[in-house]
Write a protein that holds these residues in place. Structure first.
Motif, PDB file in Angstrom:
ATOM      1  N   PRO A  26      38.286  44.082  22.079  1.00  0.00           N
ATOM      2  CA  PRO A  26      37.972  43.312  23.287  1.00  0.00           C
ATOM      3  C   PRO A  26      39.141  43.369  24.268  1.00  0.00           C
ATOM      4  N   PRO A  27      38.888  43.662  25.519  1.00  0.00           N
ATOM      5  CA  PRO A  27      39.982  43.736  26.482  1.00  0.00           C
ATOM      6  C   PRO A  27      40.606  42.367  26.706  1.00  0.00           C
ATOM      7  N   GLU A  28      41.875  42.365  27.004  1.00  0.00           N
ATOM      8  CA  GLU A  28      42.568  41.114  27.301  1.00  0.00           C
ATOM      9  C   GLU A  28      43.148  41.199  28.693  1.00  0.00           C
ATOM     10  N   ASN A  29      43.232  40.082  29.336  1.00  0.00           N
ATOM     11  CA  ASN A  29      43.780  40.031  30.687  1.00  0.00           C
ATOM     12  C   ASN A  29      45.135  39.335  30.652  1.00  0.00           C
ATOM     13  N   GLU A  42      44.026  34.300  35.060  1.00  0.00           N
ATOM     14  CA  GLU A  42      42.764  33.573  35.152  1.00  0.00           C
ATOM     15  C   GLU A  42      41.738  34.381  35.956  1.00  0.00           C
ATOM     16  N   ASP A  43      40.553  34.548  35.400  1.00  0.00           N
ATOM     17  CA  ASP A  43      39.422  35.234  36.033  1.00  0.00           C
ATOM     18  C   ASP A  43      39.639  36.730  36.242  1.00  0.00           C
ATOM     19  N   ALA A  44      40.704  37.294  35.717  1.00  0.00           N
ATOM     20  CA  ALA A  44      40.916  38.747  35.839  1.00  0.00           C
ATOM     21  C   ALA A  44      40.071  39.463  34.797  1.00  0.00           C
ATOM     22  N   VAL A  45      39.682  40.683  35.112  1.00  0.00           N
ATOM     23  CA  VAL A  45      38.899  41.500  34.190  1.00  0.00           C
ATOM     24  C   VAL A  45      39.696  42.765  33.882  1.00  0.00           C
ATOM     25  N   ASN A  46      39.903  43.017  32.605  1.00  0.00           N
ATOM     26  CA  ASN A  46      40.586  44.225  32.176  1.00  0.00           C
ATOM     27  C   ASN A  46      39.529  45.242  31.766  1.00  0.00           C
ATOM     28  N   THR A  47      39.059  46.004  32.740  1.00  0.00           N
ATOM     29  CA  THR A  47      38.119  47.079  32.419  1.00  0.00           C
ATOM     30  C   THR A  47      38.865  48.191  31.695  1.00  0.00           C
ATOM     31  N   ASP A  48      39.984  48.604  32.256  1.00  0.00           N
ATOM     32  CA  ASP A  48      40.846  49.590  31.601  1.00  0.00           C
ATOM     33  C   ASP A  48      42.208  49.595  32.299  1.00  0.00           C
ATOM     34  N   TRP A  49      43.036  48.589  31.966  1.00  0.00           N
ATOM     35  CA  TRP A  49      44.367  48.496  32.549  1.00  0.00           C
ATOM     36  C   TRP A  49      45.199  49.659  32.044  1.00  0.00           C
ATOM     37  N   GLN A  74      40.543  48.424  40.494  1.00  0.00           N
ATOM     38  CA  GLN A  74      41.225  47.243  41.003  1.00  0.00           C
ATOM     39  C   GLN A  74      42.717  47.336  40.724  1.00  0.00           C
ATOM     40  N   ILE A  75      43.472  46.735  41.619  1.00  0.00           N
ATOM     41  CA  ILE A  75      44.900  46.544  41.405  1.00  0.00           C
ATOM     42  C   ILE A  75      45.178  45.066  41.631  1.00  0.00           C
ATOM     43  N   TYR A  76      45.765  44.447  40.632  1.00  0.00           N
ATOM     44  CA  TYR A  76      46.146  43.038  40.701  1.00  0.00           C
ATOM     45  C   TYR A  76      47.587  42.967  41.189  1.00  0.00           C
ATOM     46  N   VAL A  77      47.824  42.177  42.229  1.00  0.00           N
ATOM     47  CA  VAL A  77      49.148  42.058  42.832  1.00  0.00           C
ATOM     48  C   VAL A  77      49.599  40.611  42.670  1.00  0.00           C
ATOM     49  N   LEU A  78      50.753  40.428  42.014  1.00  0.00           N
ATOM     50  CA  LEU A  78      51.238  39.075  41.766  1.00  0.00           C
ATOM     51  C   LEU A  78      52.749  39.023  41.759  1.00  0.00           C
ATOM     52  N   GLN A  79      53.271  37.858  42.063  1.00  0.00           N
ATOM     53  CA  GLN A  79      54.700  37.616  41.932  1.00  0.00           C
ATOM     54  C   GLN A  79      55.059  37.596  40.461  1.00  0.00           C
ATOM     55  N   HIS A 119      47.160  31.432  37.700  1.00  0.00           N
ATOM     56  CA  HIS A 119      45.910  30.985  38.321  1.00  0.00           C
ATOM     57  C   HIS A 119      45.422  31.956  39.385  1.00  0.00           C
ATOM     58  N   ARG A 120      44.124  31.955  39.580  1.00  0.00           N
ATOM     59  CA  ARG A 120      43.456  32.913  40.465  1.00  0.00           C
ATOM     60  C   ARG A 120      44.020  32.877  41.879  1.00  0.00           C
ATOM     61  N   ASP A 121      44.443  31.731  42.349  1.00  0.00           N
ATOM     62  CA  ASP A 121      44.980  31.665  43.710  1.00  0.00           C
ATOM     63  C   ASP A 121      46.431  32.162  43.798  1.00  0.00           C
ATOM     64  N   SER A 122      46.992  32.607  42.675  1.00  0.00           N
ATOM     65  CA  SER A 122      48.372  33.103  42.647  1.00  0.00           C
ATOM     66  C   SER A 122      48.469  34.619  42.669  1.00  0.00           C
ATOM     67  N   TYR A 123      47.353  35.309  42.699  1.00  0.00           N
ATOM     68  CA  TYR A 123      47.392  36.767  42.758  1.00  0.00           C
ATOM     69  C   TYR A 123      46.279  37.291  43.652  1.00  0.00           C
ATOM     70  N   THR A 124      46.453  38.521  44.083  1.00  0.00           N
ATOM     71  CA  THR A 124      45.490  39.196  44.948  1.00  0.00           C
ATOM     72  C   THR A 124      44.870  40.345  44.172  1.00  0.00           C
ATOM     73  N   VAL A 125      43.589  40.590  44.416  1.00  0.00           N
ATOM     74  CA  VAL A 125      42.914  41.735  43.806  1.00  0.00           C
ATOM     75  C   VAL A 125      42.541  42.711  44.912  1.00  0.00           C
ATOM     76  N   LEU A 126      43.062  43.930  44.785  1.00  0.00           N
ATOM     77  CA  LEU A 126      42.685  44.992  45.720  1.00  0.00           C
ATOM     78  C   LEU A 126      41.555  45.789  45.085  1.00  0.00           C
ATOM     79  N   HIS A 127      40.444  45.929  45.793  1.00  0.00           N
ATOM     80  CA  HIS A 127      39.313  46.732  45.327  1.00  0.00           C
ATOM     81  C   HIS A 127      39.370  48.056  46.078  1.00  0.00           C
TER      82      HIS A 127
END
Length: 160
Positions: free
Chosen positions: A53-56, A74-81, A108-113, A125-133
């Motif tokens: 099972p993928p983990e985020n 939170e709420d991230a999806v690891n399809t294939d990191w 997707q690319i997850y961008v976070l501090q 938390h979801r409001d702490s990162y950006t998802v680029l599609h």
């Protein structure tokens, strides 16, 4: 002949030296690693997700190989990191860019501090990162294994 010998001496000085070994049995297929820009001797790693099972999660590992912390996005999806880059300050880029079956219409690319090193914090938390599609210019799926960030501002200079 002298030049060749000097080259070998210089090369020998540049060979990598192991400093630690990953000790965490959960980290069986690390697909991305980035040195911390904020915290000396620490690295961020992410696991690939085949056959389980993928983990985020992002793991914080000391240079000796010991896992210090783990954070769940939170709420991230690891399809294939497949990649992790820590370019340009304390910012991490997690590349969900793998596509072993060539079926993904976008990646997707997850961008976070960089998260604080605090054992009390377990979630980013979801409001702490950006998802680029992102879609590839040719519109076709690709199975990418790496990404790097050339300069700010993103996303113009992210290369997959």
């Amino acid at each position: 002949m002298v030049y060749f010998f000097l080259f070998l001496l210089l090369l020998m000085d540049c060979l990598p030296t192991p400093i630690g070994k990953i000790q965490d049995p959960r980290l069986v297929e690390i697909s991305g690693l980035s040195v911390s820009r904020e915290f000396p001797n620490l690295y961020y790693v992410v696991n690939d997700s085949p056959d389980k099972p993928p983990e985020n999660k992002v793991y914080v590992v000391h240079e000796t190989g010991k896992t210090i912390l783990e954070y769940e996005l939170e709420d991230a999806v690891n399809t294939d990191w497949e990649a992790l880059s820590g370019q340009w300050g304390p910012i991490l880029y997690i590349g969900d860019i793998g596509d072993n079956y060539y079926i993904r219409e976008e990646v997707q690319i997850y961008v976070l501090q960089e998260p604080l090193i605090n054992p009390q914090i377990k979630f980013i938390h979801r409001d702490s990162y950006t998802v680029l599609h992102l879609k590839y210019p040719d519109g076709l799926p690709h199975n990418a294994e790496a990404l790097f960030v050339e300069s700010m501002p993103w996303p113009d200079n992210i290369y997959v």
